[in-house]
Design an enzyme around this catalytic site. Sequence first.
Site: not given
Length: 527
Positions: A103, A173, A234, A469-470
């Site tokens: 997250r 983020g 990442i 991303n949606y």
Amino acid sequence: METMRNLSFLVTTLTIAMSISTTLSQSSVQNFLNCLSHSHVSEIIHTPNNNSFSTILNMKIRNKKFKTPTTPKPQAIITVKDGNHVQTTIKCAKSNNIQIRIRSGGHDYEGFSYVSDVPFVIVDTLHLNSVDVNLQEETAWVGSGATLGKIYYTISKKNNSLAFPSGVCFTLGAGGHFSGGGYGNLMRKFGLSIDNIIDATIVDVNGNILDRKSMGEDLFWAIRGGGGASFGVILSWKLKLVQVTPQVTVFNVKRNVSDGATDVVYKWQLIAPKLHKDLFIRAQPNVVQIEQGGKKTVQVSFIGQFLGSVEKLLPLVSESFPELGLKKSECISMPWLNSTLFWYDLPIGTPLETLLDTPKDPQPTYLKFKSDYVKKPIPKEAIETIWKKMIEGESLYMQWNPYGGRMEEILSSETPFPHRAGNLFLIQYINTWVEDSPEAIDRHVNFSRSFYELMTPYVSNSPREAFLNYRDADIGANRPSNVTKIDIARTYGKKFFKGNFEKLVSVKAKVDPDNFFRYEQSIPTRS
């Protein structure tokens, strides 16, 4: 009698099996925590026994659906501060068969980054939030947990003619936003975030910390638009900054259907993707109440940004888009950094330091978001039908984001994000509500789905494309999340990535052959 004995035997067997499974699960979790406690990670472990657990967990939950007592909770939250913390967490999770969820900003509409239906822990990157700008190179290294607001603020304060193309919501983020594409109002000029990322660091499944050179071009390709959570954790990104004008011009022109909004929207479809690269105009249809009696209509906001002065903007719009009727009085000039607050719909004059605010425990609402790509203009008659359907609902609105410009110039295979040339605009369907009753939740979710069905003739098909991303679980999801079926993955994968899906699968098989990094819509291995 024999049937009763068999039934009794079956119930007893199932009870024993569930008890054994629970015991094994609890044992694995305890072993995982013991593994971490023997390392320097112990001070950043938050378990349900800690007072800090609920605060950290709820800090980034924006969908009320995932803030209920019955929502599965992580066994622990690891608020990592460096690569060593991530390495240790991966090692301990792997050896105890514990699933990891990663997250950063928490803007995951379906909660995939902080909810799972199997035992799991959250790796939260909120402390990986450094932003280091190199003015000579015009680059910046940013941590995965850095918010867009902090990135924008830090860059601009170093040099107000430098910026980075990314999202409008500044509490996002960097970790998830960038790895899914990074979509924003500078894209017609500069492309997406991923088109301006030149390096990254990632911790892979073996605990190696890799940069672009050591991870190789295939993995670097995959994490720029393919979703980083399928391949590792990442840690940071290296951004190539872009030059913007000292002042930009913004406007928000509202037109009701009774004032001819349908004609303006129809013309917008034709010209918005063809306008000068420096001009971005979003169309945002919304339902508003126009009379005390409760009569509703659709109002469309045309929200624009021009990299230049009002004097240059007005002739450009007057020639290409006279239907908008843009007036000088509706335009505001400001530094680019200030425009990031305007796009967040904050009042003019809001302190720039607002961009640095640490996201607090939000008051979440229920939400259901979906997405579509439009390749041909929607006919006026259909637009009128869409308005009527919107008014039937209670809270659904849309954002239509125009394509063209730089987006037309980048090959669909250059990154995993394939939605490039051939699109007029991207639609985001947004439905939020506060009622808690199961009936209200069902009503809103079903309306979102029926609205999406109504749009079928006017959007992309074979596949019906969607933006990673949606997040939208309706287009396909593997459940339970510890079982990944490639036919289901191919269903959502083709919508997200089109022809790039198979290459992503090949990269996944190479770097994470046992499919350790997984979630409901992750990239699978071939088996």
